[in-house]
Design an enzyme around this catalytic site. Sequence first.
Site, short mmCIF file in Angstrom:
data_model
loop_
_atom_site.label_atom_id
_atom_site.label_comp_id
_atom_site.label_asym_id
_atom_site.label_seq_id
_atom_site.Cartn_x
_atom_site.Cartn_y
_atom_site.Cartn_z
N HIS A 212 0.90 -1.16 0.00
CA HIS A 212 0.00 0.00 0.00
C HIS A 212 0.93 1.20 0.00
O HIS A 212 1.78 1.33 0.88
CB HIS A 212 -0.90 -0.01 1.24
CG HIS A 212 -2.00 1.01 1.21
ND1 HIS A 212 -2.95 1.11 2.20
CD2 HIS A 212 -2.30 2.00 0.32
CE1 HIS A 212 -3.79 2.09 1.92
NE2 HIS A 212 -3.41 2.66 0.79
N LEU A 213 0.79 2.09 -0.96
CA LEU A 213 1.77 3.15 -1.20
C LEU A 213 2.10 3.94 0.07
O LEU A 213 1.22 4.53 0.68
CB LEU A 213 1.24 4.11 -2.28
CG LEU A 213 2.16 5.28 -2.66
CD1 LEU A 213 3.53 4.79 -3.12
CD2 LEU A 213 1.51 6.13 -3.75
N HIS A 214 3.39 3.94 0.44
CA HIS A 214 3.82 4.64 1.65
C HIS A 214 5.32 4.90 1.62
O HIS A 214 6.08 4.20 0.96
CB HIS A 214 3.47 3.83 2.91
CG HIS A 214 4.26 2.55 3.04
ND1 HIS A 214 4.00 1.43 2.29
CD2 HIS A 214 5.30 2.21 3.86
CE1 HIS A 214 4.84 0.46 2.61
NE2 HIS A 214 5.65 0.91 3.56
N PHE A 215 5.73 5.94 2.35
CA PHE A 215 7.12 6.29 2.58
C PHE A 215 7.43 6.14 4.06
O PHE A 215 6.55 6.33 4.91
CB PHE A 215 7.41 7.75 2.20
CG PHE A 215 7.20 8.09 0.75
CD1 PHE A 215 8.26 8.21 -0.12
CD2 PHE A 215 5.92 8.36 0.26
CE1 PHE A 215 8.08 8.56 -1.44
CE2 PHE A 215 5.72 8.70 -1.06
CZ PHE A 215 6.81 8.80 -1.93
#
Length: 374
Positions: A212-215
């Site tokens: 799940h898109l994350h930094f």
Amino acid sequence: MAAPIGSKTPDDFSKPGRFQYGEADYVFESKPWAEPMPFQISEFDRELRGRWDHAMEKGHFRYTLSTLKTKVIPGKLKYVAQLNMKRATERRKPQEIQSVSQPFNPDLFNFLKIREHEILLELSPEQMMNGVADPSSEDSNTESTNDRNIIIINISPLEYCNILLVPSVDRCLPQVLTQNAIEVALDMMLISSHQGFRIGWNSLCAFASVNHLHFHAYYLDKELAIEYAVTKPVIGGCHEIVSYPTRGLAFQLEERNVKQLAKLVYRVTSYFHSNEIAHNMFITRGTVFGKDSDSTDRTVRVYVWPRRSSYGAKTEDAFNIAVCELAGHLPIKVEHEYDTMTEDKASHLLREASLSVEEFDNVKKQLMPVLNGK
């Protein structure tokens, strides 16, 4: 209790907040590490750190993060090693990853399943407040309305104020960089004035744990050699790192043009995604390319490492070769490995993740038309 932050008290941190910002809040200047500290703290830093401290005091993490054993390993690369054994044993089980382009699976853990007290802030750029997206974006995933960028705690922290930035959280994007996401990450770097604030990103098959898109972001009060690493031009604004254990590409913020930097980096990462090349990205403050470490001519640097893929779930060795490690920050899980780690051993481990000279040269060749915008 945590000390009040500005006019706020700890009670103000009991529910997620909203941090609105614009270009006027950007901090472009930073000092060399040789100059006297303490670090400069922006309004964003105060808000973020206050909320993170409050979450720690309330017991919202899997473990407390007392002072980590930290040392700079002797050598020219100045690797920063830290012993964090709890992260190896008390973190959430990583997901099984089989492809750089593995689709989002709503049945698996994702950041819409977290508890409200794990959310610290919603990060709200001015240009999105009225539902207006950048019409020049090359990003096919650009959303025009109701795009929530949230900052949450990492319940298994690797350093002080370890957070996750989750751009466009409600859209359930897989762990694939978008141009908008890169720009939001650059924004977050620039609204912090602390020169030890770092942002990292791992693709699938490059040790991302959640699809799940994350930094990741955190504060590390140590200089990293990557901040002043020597580079040489490839084409346009793209450079490559030289005299470093891993072969990677480097970019820098020029003329304060955040959108242009995001667009350039996105062209590269989009190519990697389309061609199933695992990659990691690191954002840090550092010197302008070609300047020495003590130079006051500083900017924001972005590194992208194409690398050998790692399949399945994360292993639990001394350390995995993810974005922090590639940047020279080594969170080590085994005390013996921490005690005996040397620059030669660390460099050897990092080289194992790197593309070969031939593979990297081929990547550069294939990127030429991409970077020319063709």
